[in-house]
Design a protein around this motif. Structure first.
Motif, mmCIF file in Angstrom:
data_model
loop_
_atom_site.group_PDB
_atom_site.id
_atom_site.type_symbol
_atom_site.label_atom_id
_atom_site.label_comp_id
_atom_site.label_asym_id
_atom_site.label_seq_id
_atom_site.Cartn_x
_atom_site.Cartn_y
_atom_site.Cartn_z
ATOM 1 N N ALA A 7 0.830 -1.200 0.000
ATOM 2 C CA ALA A 7 0.000 0.000 0.000
ATOM 3 C C ALA A 7 0.862 1.246 0.000
ATOM 4 C CB ALA A 7 -0.925 -0.010 1.219
ATOM 5 N N ALA A 8 0.225 2.375 -0.275
ATOM 6 C CA ALA A 8 0.949 3.633 -0.398
ATOM 7 C C ALA A 8 1.633 4.047 0.897
ATOM 8 C CB ALA A 8 -0.014 4.738 -0.850
ATOM 9 N N ALA A 9 1.129 3.594 2.028
ATOM 10 C CA ALA A 9 1.719 3.978 3.312
ATOM 11 C C ALA A 9 3.148 3.481 3.464
ATOM 12 C CB ALA A 9 0.862 3.446 4.460
ATOM 13 N N THR A 13 5.029 9.286 5.123
ATOM 14 C CA THR A 13 4.118 10.419 4.964
ATOM 15 C C THR A 13 4.866 11.747 5.029
ATOM 16 O OG1 THR A 13 3.656 10.559 7.345
ATOM 17 C CG2 THR A 13 2.230 9.119 6.020
ATOM 18 N N ASN A 22 0.402 10.400 2.082
ATOM 19 C CA ASN A 22 1.401 9.385 1.795
ATOM 20 C C ASN A 22 2.298 9.895 0.674
ATOM 21 O OD1 ASN A 22 0.551 7.429 3.706
ATOM 22 N ND2 ASN A 22 -1.131 6.837 2.352
ATOM 23 N N VAL A 58 -7.090 4.808 -4.471
ATOM 24 C CA VAL A 58 -7.547 5.126 -3.115
ATOM 25 C C VAL A 58 -7.581 3.867 -2.258
ATOM 26 C CG1 VAL A 58 -9.524 5.955 -1.773
ATOM 27 C CG2 VAL A 58 -8.783 7.207 -3.810
ATOM 28 N N LEU A 60 -5.588 1.458 -2.422
ATOM 29 C CA LEU A 60 -4.195 1.159 -2.075
ATOM 30 C C LEU A 60 -3.613 2.169 -1.087
ATOM 31 C CD1 LEU A 60 -2.788 0.126 -5.571
ATOM 32 C CD2 LEU A 60 -3.088 -1.374 -3.591
ATOM 33 N N GLY A 61 -4.410 3.140 -0.681
ATOM 34 C CA GLY A 61 -3.949 4.107 0.300
ATOM 35 C C GLY A 61 -3.455 5.417 -0.267
ATOM 36 N N ASN A 63 -3.609 8.997 -1.042
ATOM 37 C CA ASN A 63 -4.480 10.083 -0.556
ATOM 38 C C ASN A 63 -3.989 11.456 -1.023
ATOM 39 O OD1 ASN A 63 -2.230 10.329 1.058
ATOM 40 N ND2 ASN A 63 -3.335 10.212 3.007
ATOM 41 N N ASP A 92 -9.589 11.930 4.272
ATOM 42 C CA ASP A 92 -8.138 12.121 4.242
ATOM 43 C C ASP A 92 -7.595 12.353 2.835
ATOM 44 O OD1 ASP A 92 -8.506 9.561 3.229
ATOM 45 O OD2 ASP A 92 -6.716 8.740 4.195
ATOM 46 N N VAL A 279 2.750 2.209 -6.911
ATOM 47 C CA VAL A 279 2.539 2.288 -5.470
ATOM 48 C C VAL A 279 3.546 1.399 -4.739
ATOM 49 C CG1 VAL A 279 0.922 1.777 -3.591
ATOM 50 C CG2 VAL A 279 0.113 2.944 -5.656
#
Length: 302
Positions: A7-9, A13, A22, A58, A60-61, A63, A92, A279
């Motif tokens: 995921a993007a995280a 950040t 992210n 979205v 996949l994180g 934002n 978010d 990502v």
């Protein structure tokens, strides 16, 4: 690397003002067209596929979505695709747009907006996105002229509540100093990637010292610019990609993110598989040797 589970995280950040994003985001320009053409000669993308890509991003994180009212092709508008795919927007989600350039309905580029015309561009973005305010607006420029009057006009719209935060795009260090004397700047968007050169490297570092996000565009495309990556990667990029079992685009993104914690990435694609790969690049850890080899490349080594 199994991109489907990342995921993007994974990239970490950064704060755009009071908005946390992210560091792997998404650029919306390529959503509107098929093939390489951008502008009057572009052919429309598949609407359903574009909407699936946005929703997948979205999921996949992602934002942080970068867009503009002038991102359109016949029958397709990036802003309206974002609105259709994602509204009502997640709390978010940060949507960043840019003003300055404009295109007529046929796709022909118009002269950049005057300070008096910028409000109309901001309002058009609001209308297309279905928002009552814009999270971040970048003033995109061409040339070396003063931006004080134009940036000041956007600062007035920020004070009026139409814009939350301001940034600048395609600029030089003196423009950042000029803008920061008028209002806070949360990000600088400039062309940047492997082989960008010492001037952009220094500007990137300056932004970090001032707490300003540096947001490269063409990080994957390089000299291909709007047309996308040319496939003419250097031996170093290809070798490192093979060693890690990833694509050359992922190497380029991973290298870019390693240039500082304030560096954000906004790769764009209309391909769901490429989206997953982009990502996943946020989790790719290049070795010190990899970074040294890539850092030694100049623009001609691309």
């Amino acid at each position: 690397m199994n991109s489907e589970t990342i995921a993007a995280a994974a990239a970490g950040t950064w704060e755009l003002g009071d908005l946390t994003v992210n560091r792997i985001g998404f650029g919306a320009m390529r959503l509107t067209q098929n093939g390489e053409a951008f502008g009057a000669d572009a052919t429309p993308s598949d609407r359903g596929r574009a909407i699936r890509v946005l929703r997948r991003a979205v999921a996949l994180g992602v934002n942080h979505i970068d867009t503009a009212a002038f991102y359109f092709s016949p029958l397709r508008s990036a802003n309206e695709l974002i609105n259709q795919a994602l509204a009502p927007y997640p709390d978010d989600l940060v949507i960043v747009t840019k003003v300055g350039p404009g295109r007529d309905p046929s796709g022909k580029w118009l002269p950049h907006a005057t300070p008096q015309q910028l409000r109309g561009q901001v309002e058009e973005n609001l209308r297309q996105l279905g928002r009552d305010h814009l999270d971040v607006v970048n003033l995109r420029i061409v040339g070396t002229d003063s931006i004080a009057e134009r940036f000041g006009a956007l600062a007035e719209l920020r004070d009026a509540g139409l814009i939350r935060h301001l940034g600048i795009s395609n600029v030089r260090p003196e423009h950042l100093a000029e803008a920061r004397a008028i209002a806070p700047v949360v990000c600088v968007q400039n062309p940047y990637g492997i082989g960008a050169g010492s001037e952009q490297d220094e500007f990137l570092r300056t932004c970090g010292e001032q707490g300003v996000a540096f947001v490269p565009f063409y990080a994957i495309a390089g000299a291909g610019r709007e047309a996308g990556a040319s496939g003419a990667d250097s031996d170093a990029v290809r070798d490192i990609a093979r060693a890690h079992g990833v694509s050359t685009a992922q190497v380029r993104l991973a290298w870019t993110l390693r240039q500082g914690p304030h560096v954000l990435a906004i790769p764009g694609t209309g391909n769901p598989d490429h989206l997953d790969e982009n990502v996943a690049a946020g989790a790719l850890r290049l070795s010190a040797d990899d970074l040294a080899r890539l850092g030694s490349l100049d623009a001609g080594g691309e």
